[in-house]
Design an enzyme around this catalytic site. Sequence first.
Site, PDB file in Angstrom:
ATOM      1  N   TYR A  24       0.583  -1.158   0.041  1.00 23.47           N
ATOM      2  CA  TYR A  24       0.121   0.085   0.043  1.00 23.47           C
ATOM      3  C   TYR A  24       0.908   1.190   0.166  1.00 23.47           C
ATOM      4  O   TYR A  24       2.005   1.099   0.161  1.00 23.47           O
ATOM      5  CB  TYR A  24      -0.894   0.143   1.118  1.00 23.47           C
ATOM      6  CG  TYR A  24      -0.253   0.626   2.444  1.00 23.47           C
ATOM      7  CD1 TYR A  24       0.667  -0.624   3.098  1.00 23.47           C
ATOM      8  CD2 TYR A  24      -0.316   1.507   3.020  1.00 23.47           C
ATOM      9  CE1 TYR A  24       1.160  -0.311   4.316  1.00 23.47           C
ATOM     10  CE2 TYR A  24       0.188   1.787   4.325  1.00 23.47           C
ATOM     11  CZ  TYR A  24       1.151   0.870   5.151  1.00 23.47           C
ATOM     12  OH  TYR A  24       1.507   1.286   6.060  1.00 23.47           O
ATOM     13  N   LYS A  82       6.550  -2.237   2.051  1.00 22.77           N
ATOM     14  CA  LYS A  82       5.288  -1.568   2.653  1.00 22.77           C
ATOM     15  C   LYS A  82       4.137  -2.618   2.300  1.00 22.77           C
ATOM     16  O   LYS A  82       3.198  -2.083   1.838  1.00 22.77           O
ATOM     17  CB  LYS A  82       4.948   0.034   2.083  1.00 22.77           C
ATOM     18  CG  LYS A  82       4.000   0.869   3.010  1.00 22.77           C
ATOM     19  CD  LYS A  82       4.165   2.225   2.436  1.00 22.77           C
ATOM     20  CE  LYS A  82       3.261   3.266   3.188  1.00 22.77           C
ATOM     21  NZ  LYS A  82       3.467   3.093   4.548  1.00 22.77           N
ATOM     22  N   GLU A  91      12.333   2.296  13.978  1.00 23.49           N
ATOM     23  CA  GLU A  91      11.402   3.573  13.491  1.00 23.49           C
ATOM     24  C   GLU A  91      10.107   3.153  14.408  1.00 23.49           C
ATOM     25  O   GLU A  91      10.116   2.689  15.316  1.00 23.49           O
ATOM     26  CB  GLU A  91      11.002   3.269  11.843  1.00 23.49           C
ATOM     27  CG  GLU A  91      10.389   1.728  11.744  1.00 23.49           C
ATOM     28  CD  GLU A  91      10.127   1.701  10.347  1.00 23.49           C
ATOM     29  OE1 GLU A  91       9.815   2.452   9.605  1.00 23.49           O
ATOM     30  OE2 GLU A  91       9.910   0.470   9.974  1.00 23.49           O
ATOM     31  N   LEU A 150      11.419   1.188   7.000  1.00 20.46           N
ATOM     32  CA  LEU A 150      10.616   1.571   5.837  1.00 20.46           C
ATOM     33  C   LEU A 150      11.474   3.030   5.129  1.00 20.46           C
ATOM     34  O   LEU A 150      11.636   3.838   5.764  1.00 20.46           O
ATOM     35  CB  LEU A 150       9.335   2.011   6.116  1.00 20.46           C
ATOM     36  CG  LEU A 150       8.693   2.150   4.747  1.00 20.46           C
ATOM     37  CD1 LEU A 150       8.054   0.921   3.982  1.00 20.46           C
ATOM     38  CD2 LEU A 150       7.298   3.035   4.860  1.00 20.46           C
TER      39      LEU A 150
HETATM   40  N1  PDD Z   1       3.099   4.964   7.195  1.00 21.99           N
HETATM   41  N2  PDD Z   1       7.662   3.588   8.800  1.00 21.99           N
HETATM   42  C1  PDD Z   1       6.362   2.996   8.614  1.00 21.99           C
HETATM   43  C2  PDD Z   1       6.456   1.805   9.352  1.00 21.99           C
HETATM   44  C3  PDD Z   1       5.368   3.678   8.275  1.00 21.99           C
HETATM   45  O1  PDD Z   1       4.338   2.902   8.307  1.00 21.99           O
HETATM   46  C4  PDD Z   1       5.487   5.035   7.386  1.00 21.99           C
HETATM   47  C5  PDD Z   1       4.346   5.302   6.849  1.00 21.99           C
HETATM   48  C6  PDD Z   1       6.676   5.475   7.352  1.00 21.99           C
HETATM   49  C7  PDD Z   1       6.910   6.916   6.766  1.00 21.99           C
HETATM   50  O2  PDD Z   1       6.774   7.055   5.248  1.00 21.99           O
HETATM   51  P1  PDD Z   1       6.326   7.946   4.591  1.00 21.99           P
HETATM   52  O3  PDD Z   1       7.375   9.233   4.909  1.00 21.99           O
HETATM   53  O4  PDD Z   1       6.637   7.552   3.187  1.00 21.99           O
HETATM   54  O5  PDD Z   1       4.930   8.004   4.494  1.00 21.99           O
HETATM   55  C8  PDD Z   1       7.925   4.961   8.354  1.00 21.99           C
HETATM   56  C9  PDD Z   1       1.776   5.608   6.529  1.00 21.99           C
HETATM   57  C10 PDD Z   1       1.634   6.957   6.612  1.00 21.99           C
HETATM   58  C11 PDD Z   1       0.658   4.631   7.081  1.00 21.99           C
HETATM   59  O6  PDD Z   1       0.820   3.709   7.479  1.00 21.99           O
HETATM   60  O7  PDD Z   1      -0.339   5.427   7.207  1.00 21.99           O
END
Ligand code: PDD
Length: 288
Positions: free
Chosen positions: A33, A147, A180, A205
């Site tokens: 996703y 992801k 993270e 991620l």
């Molecule tokens: N989550 N690490 C994890 C585990 C994440 O699920 C996310 C993002 C990030 C940050 O990634 P980005 O900057 O590309 O949004 C880091 C999204 C927002 C979610 O699951 O809702």
Amino acid sequence: MPRLAYVDGQFVPLAAAAVNVEDRGLQFADSVYEVVAVFNGRLFDWDGHAARLARNLAALAIAPPMADAALARVARRLIAANRATEAILYLQVTRGVARRDHVAAALRPTLVMTVRPFDFAQRVGQQMAGVGVITVPDERWARCDIKTTGLLANVLAKQRARDEGAFEAWLVAADGRVAEGASTNAWIVAADGTLVTPPLTPRVLPGVTRAAVIEAARERRIAVAERDFTVAEAQAACEALITSTTVPVLPVVRIDGATVGDGRPGPITTQLAAAVWDRVAVQTGYRP
Ligand code: PDD
């Protein structure tokens, strides 16, 4: 006006949007996703999200549902159909539908998109106050760089954070290194002013916001180190912060109840938050 979702080629009322119960996304979390921010009805950092989606699909040998440009067109049509201005676009691709069996033949992937209004302006208040995080053992699988929708460990960690009055949970390896957040990347500012975030390994991620923040820091001559740090180091750091599409940069002022710095958002975090809002303004014209 009813909200619309996109499911496999059709725009349908959100309340009626559905996938087959034998979809492998539902049966096995066999799916990836993206969450993309929308400002002024425009997609923010689309290229970064599309590139990561393509990499993740390739890593799992899930067929791309359509070319990147076509995907962006569908996303824009959905945003327009919902008259969304500030919003979150959710996009999921599953391996497809088959009788439940761990082994799957090549299938036609399922593509689902939704869009929901999102109040990014609320983040400005949080940016000024800062947020607290707790730390929890990292109980996720070994490929957190992909992801996938297999987010149970993240969901439980985040719920625990909220139950304990914190905004986020940092996921920590047995040796004390922070990987993270449950849905954010984790950072500190070390005593010498270096911005530190864990390197891109299978535990982390590759956040689209993470890449934007590293770029912004380098442009501003802030030293950046992609290296591990421990919970103890973070608690003793000058500043700590989290980043993600929905946050986008938030100061962390408490870690497991210990105050970070003087308990207020620090100058580097504040500068980086402003830099990301500038990036939003350049791409979309939106300012919070
Ligand atoms: N989550 N690490 C994890 C585990 C994440 O699920 C996310 C993002 C990030 C940050 O990634 P980005 O900057 O590309 O949004 C880091 C999204 C927002 C979610 O699951 O809702």
